[in-house]
Design an enzyme around this catalytic site. Structure first.
Site, PDB file in Angstrom:
ATOM      1  N   ASN A   1      -1.609  -8.315   3.931  1.00  0.00           N
ATOM      2  CA  ASN A   1      -3.015  -7.921   3.825  1.00  0.00           C
ATOM      3  C   ASN A   1      -3.285  -7.586   2.362  1.00  0.00           C
ATOM      4  O   ASN A   1      -2.911  -6.523   1.891  1.00  0.00           O
ATOM      5  CB  ASN A   1      -3.285  -6.701   4.732  1.00  0.00           C
TER       6      ASN A   1
ATOM      7  N   LYS B   1      -6.001  -6.940   1.011  1.00  0.00           N
ATOM      8  CA  LYS B   1      -7.129  -6.010   0.849  1.00  0.00           C
ATOM      9  C   LYS B   1      -8.026  -6.513  -0.292  1.00  0.00           C
ATOM     10  O   LYS B   1      -8.172  -7.724  -0.456  1.00  0.00           O
ATOM     11  CB  LYS B   1      -6.615  -4.588   0.622  1.00  0.00           C
TER      12      LYS B   1
ATOM     13  N   HIS C   1      -9.069  -2.575  10.951  1.00  0.00           N
ATOM     14  CA  HIS C   1      -8.179  -1.881  10.017  1.00  0.00           C
ATOM     15  C   HIS C   1      -8.702  -0.463   9.788  1.00  0.00           C
ATOM     16  O   HIS C   1      -9.912  -0.240   9.755  1.00  0.00           O
ATOM     17  CB  HIS C   1      -8.108  -2.650   8.695  1.00  0.00           C
TER      18      HIS C   1
ATOM     19  N   GLU D   1      -0.623   0.940  12.685  1.00  0.00           N
ATOM     20  CA  GLU D   1      -0.580   1.405  11.303  1.00  0.00           C
ATOM     21  C   GLU D   1      -0.955   2.889  11.261  1.00  0.00           C
ATOM     22  O   GLU D   1      -2.151   3.218  11.245  1.00  0.00           O
ATOM     23  CB  GLU D   1      -1.562   0.613  10.441  1.00  0.00           C
TER      24      GLU D   1
HETATM   25  P1  13P Z   1       0.578  -0.540   2.625  1.00  0.00           P
HETATM   26  O1  13P Z   1       1.656  -1.530   2.980  1.00  0.00           O
HETATM   27  O2  13P Z   1       0.091  -0.657   1.216  1.00  0.00           O
HETATM   28  O3  13P Z   1       0.967   0.853   3.014  1.00  0.00           O
HETATM   29  O4  13P Z   1      -0.689  -0.923   3.524  1.00  0.00           O
HETATM   30  C1  13P Z   1      -0.512  -1.106   4.871  1.00  0.00           C
HETATM   31  C2  13P Z   1      -1.745  -1.711   5.413  1.00  0.00           C
HETATM   32  O5  13P Z   1      -2.780  -1.082   5.479  1.00  0.00           O
HETATM   33  C3  13P Z   1      -1.691  -3.117   5.820  1.00  0.00           C
HETATM   34  O6  13P Z   1      -2.839  -3.477   6.512  1.00  0.00           O
END
Ligand code: 13P
Length: 253
Positions: free
Chosen positions: A9, A11, A97, A169
């Site tokens: 991801n 982001k 998310h 998560e």
């Molecule tokens: P990190 O791996 O940066 O902690 O993020 C996890 C996440 O939100 C994946 O969608």
């Protein structure tokens, strides 16, 4: 049999040039993705088409959207529908998310609609759930996650739910460097599978991939993924570094 999945991801990170380079480094490495595994790249909207072209139908590798709208079409300026995603051959979409739940106030009900929209177009939702720190501190995580699943997924039937990928998560582990221990991940994943089994039956629950997300990196992926109910990871920060994500892919069962 349920798939083992390494999902990146990105982001809101990477320019197109950076993203292209990153993707190239990973797909041109020595990673082998067998038929029981999937590698998925959830890239920003502007790169969906080019990333798909870059993968060029590489076996078991897919591009994913990071979000979609819960309505089919209309006057929603700036939003992206599942019809649009399907029209450019996108087969996965992250839904719910925690960053979207928090910063864009997405409700369980809206997420149920997003899940439906995706499934209606043959797009696999990667449905995210997970508790904030305060809930964990009060040992309320099991009920909290069960409600998220119940309100966004339990309207589906037993056949359809198997088309959903779930990502657990814990919010306190996202981007904090504070990973859940392998035991904490296994405990929650086994709880999620039990909640699914209670609603849909054991066979259905056994077919659903449940990914762990929250500070997964090359160095801890093996231990986390080796847990029996952990079917891979949804990875933020470490997915932006080719060598890290390659190590994570190699840690898949
Ligand atoms: P990190 O791996 O940066 O902690 O993020 C996890 C996440 O939100 C994946 O969608």
């Amino acid at each position: 049999m349920r798939k083992q999945i390494a999902a990146a991801n990105w982001k809101m990170n990477n320019t197109q040039e950076e993203g292209t380079k990153l993707l190239n480094e990973i797909i041109n490495s020595d990673v082998q993705v067998n038929d029981n595994q999937r590698v998925i790249f959830a890239v920003p909207f502007p790169y969906l088409v080019s990333a798909n072209q870059q993968l060029n139908n590489r076996a078991n590798m897919f591009v994913s959207a990071q979000n979609c709208h819960n309505k089919t079409a209309g006057a929603y300026t700036g939003e992206v529908s599942v019809d649009m995603l399907a029209s450019i051959n996108i087969q996965y979409c992250v839904v719910g998310h925690s960053e979207r739940r928090e910063y864009f106030s997405e409700s369980n009900q809206q997420l149920a609609e997003k899940v439906d929209r995706c499934l209606s177009k043959g797009i696999t939702p990667i449905f995210c759930c997970g508790e904030p720190l305060t809930i964990r501190e009060n040992d309320g995580q099991n009920d909290y996650v069960a409600v998220q699943l119940n309100e966004s997924l339990f309207h589906l039937d037993g056949e359809t739910i198997q088309k959903v990928v779930i990502a657990y998560e814990p919010i306190w582990a996202i981007g904090t460097g504070k990973t859940a221990t392998a035991a904490q991940a296994q405990e929650m994943h086994s709880h999620i599978r039990a909640v699914l089994a209670n609603q849909f039956g054991d066979t259905v629950a056994a077919n659903i991939s449940i990914l762990y997300g929250g500070s997964v990196k090359g160095a801890n992926a093996n231990e986390i993924f080796s847990q029996p109910d952990v079917d891979g990871g949804l990875v933020g920060g470490a997915s932006l570094i080719a060598t890290e994500f390659i190590q994570i892919i190699k840690a898949l069962k």
